[in-house]
Design an enzyme around this catalytic site. Structure first.
Site, PDB file in Angstrom:
ATOM      1  N   GLU A 240      -8.705   9.565   5.691  1.00  0.00           N
ATOM      2  CA  GLU A 240      -9.397   8.381   6.191  1.00  0.00           C
ATOM      3  C   GLU A 240      -9.582   8.424   7.704  1.00  0.00           C
ATOM      4  O   GLU A 240      -8.754   8.985   8.426  1.00  0.00           O
ATOM      5  CB  GLU A 240      -8.601   7.122   5.834  1.00  0.00           C
ATOM      6  CG  GLU A 240      -8.429   6.924   4.338  1.00  0.00           C
ATOM      7  CD  GLU A 240      -7.517   5.769   3.994  1.00  0.00           C
ATOM      8  OE1 GLU A 240      -7.683   5.204   2.894  1.00  0.00           O
ATOM      9  OE2 GLU A 240      -6.628   5.434   4.806  1.00  0.00           O
TER      10      GLU A 240
ATOM     11  N   ASP B 242      -3.200   0.491  -0.641  1.00  0.00           N
ATOM     12  CA  ASP B 242      -3.998   0.764   0.556  1.00  0.00           C
ATOM     13  C   ASP B 242      -5.142   1.734   0.305  1.00  0.00           C
ATOM     14  O   ASP B 242      -5.668   2.340   1.224  1.00  0.00           O
ATOM     15  CB  ASP B 242      -3.099   1.294   1.681  1.00  0.00           C
ATOM     16  CG  ASP B 242      -2.339   2.551   1.279  1.00  0.00           C
ATOM     17  OD1 ASP B 242      -2.530   3.032   0.143  1.00  0.00           O
ATOM     18  OD2 ASP B 242      -1.546   3.050   2.097  1.00  0.00           O
TER      19      ASP B 242
ATOM     20  N   LYS C  58      -5.071   1.812  -6.208  1.00  0.00           N
ATOM     21  CA  LYS C  58      -3.648   1.840  -5.864  1.00  0.00           C
ATOM     22  C   LYS C  58      -3.174   0.421  -5.566  1.00  0.00           C
ATOM     23  O   LYS C  58      -3.536  -0.158  -4.545  1.00  0.00           O
ATOM     24  CB  LYS C  58      -3.422   2.737  -4.656  1.00  0.00           C
ATOM     25  CG  LYS C  58      -1.979   2.926  -4.208  1.00  0.00           C
ATOM     26  CD  LYS C  58      -1.921   3.998  -3.118  1.00  0.00           C
ATOM     27  CE  LYS C  58      -0.501   4.294  -2.656  1.00  0.00           C
ATOM     28  NZ  LYS C  58      -0.056   3.361  -1.611  1.00  0.00           N
TER      29      LYS C  58
ATOM     30  N   VAL D 211      -3.549  -3.835   3.898  1.00  0.00           N
ATOM     31  CA  VAL D 211      -3.998  -2.463   3.667  1.00  0.00           C
ATOM     32  C   VAL D 211      -3.916  -1.618   4.939  1.00  0.00           C
ATOM     33  O   VAL D 211      -4.088  -0.403   4.897  1.00  0.00           O
ATOM     34  CB  VAL D 211      -5.436  -2.428   3.113  1.00  0.00           C
ATOM     35  CG1 VAL D 211      -5.493  -3.077   1.737  1.00  0.00           C
ATOM     36  CG2 VAL D 211      -6.422  -3.094   4.055  1.00  0.00           C
TER      37      VAL D 211
END
Length: 342
Positions: A55, A227, A231, A297
């Site tokens: 990410e 997050d 999930k 998150v």
């Protein structure tokens, strides 16, 4: 450009103090959440790979700085002796676009996640909260407890992890912290009768780590492990019982506990975004019987707060190395001279 290594950050924490850094980070988070609308934000782009997710988390304070963080989550990494999550980050000036600092962010992510959960807990949990259940005793766990101790008089920590060695590690690290440590056989036993529940597990799936029947009136829940897409940690039926606060709706609806709610009706379940509690527009709790849920998150604003604070403190203490990661030129249009032999 200033380079902050793990060693640099360790030196900074020794000089400034762990608790002082955590408290200052909470203050920085409050400042930045209060200025929520001055930031240019976007949900983080994520690339899902077979064993994890990669990410990038960018954000821009339209008055001063731009920052980003690269971070991964690979739950199987401990099996090969590597961390589940590692991260690096950069802070840049918006005036010139020049980078000011490149930093380790694995430790900073642990700090900012804990400081942010403590900020939310301070705004949402009962004032007389004394007991904490910690589900998941991985790399984040000690930071969570030490941060929560700064906002509530935590006296007892009940903890559980499916990895007994992780619980051994947690218990060893928390010795001498003036806490009653209660090692539990399962999550149900851990949350029985507590005031605050913090859930931070790594399994990349919809897992009912906490069951609805176990959750009693008055408790505050920090749901931190959900997050990414697919999930989550809470049984879905818990959500309708809670006053739910998210950090950033546009990202949380993709990755948080609320991702499983009906997309047409999900906003009806959300009481507030965190900035609305920080600036006093909404209240975190109305009474001692409410169940409150912070669906976290992790967002780029929190990384910005950590990077900016770290940059300011490393300037104060003269910590970090200055390296030329951008060319130094007499003529800004003559780039090739940097590499050509005269």
């Amino acid at each position: 450009m200033k380079i902050i290594t793990v060693e640099s950050l360790t030196e900074l924490l020794k000089r400034h103090g762990f608790d002082n850094y955590m408290m200052d980070l909470m203050k920085a988070l409050k400042r930045d959440f209060k200025n929520w609308h001055s930031f240019t934000k976007m949900p983080r782009p994520a690339m899902h790979v077979p064993d994890g997710v990669l990410e990038l988390m960018p954000i821009c304070d339209n008055n001063r700085y731009y920052s980003f963080k690269y971070v991964n989550c690979h739950p199987k990494n401990p099996l090969i002796g590597k961390q589940t999550i590692v991260a690096t980050g950069q802070l840049a000036s918006i005036d010139t676009g020049y980078p000011l600092m490149f930093s380790e962010m694995t430790m900073l992510t642990a700090f900012r996640t804990a400081a942010n959960a403590a900020l939310a807990t301070d705004l949402m949990a009962r004032k007389n909260a004394r007991t904490l259940a910690l589900i998941g005793t991985g790399a984040q766990s000690e930071f969570q407890v030490l941060a929560l101790k700064l906002v509530r008089d935590i006296r007892e920590v009940r903890y559980f992890d499916i990895d007994s060695k992780a619980m051994d590690k947690f218990e060893k690290n928390m010795q001498g912290k003036h806490l009653k440590l209660v090692r539990c056989k399962n999550a149900k036993e851990a949350i029985e009768g507590v005031d605050i529940i913090t859930v931070c597990t790594a399994c990349k799936a919809h897992v009912d780590v906490i069951k609805n029947d176990w959750v009693k009136a008055g408790v505050h829940i920090n749901a931190l492990g959900g997050d990414t897409i697919g999930k989550t940690e809470l049984e879905l039926s818990i959500l309708s019982r809670c006053r739910i606060v998210v950090e950033y709706f546009d990202q949380c609806v993709i990755e948080g506990e609320i991702q499983r709610l009906d997309k047409e009706k999900v906003r009806e379940f959300i009481h507030a975004e965190l900035y609305e509690l920080v600036n006093g527009a909404k209240k975190g709790r109305d009474n001692n019987q409410e169940i409150t849920l912070f669906d976290s998150v992790g967002i780029a604003l929190e990384d910005y707060s950590a990077l900016r604070l770290t940059y300011e403190l490393t300037e104060k203490y003269n910590i970090g190395k200055e390296l030329n990661l951008t060319p130094i030129l007499n003529n800004p249009k003559d780039l090739i001279c940097q590499i050509m032999t005269r």
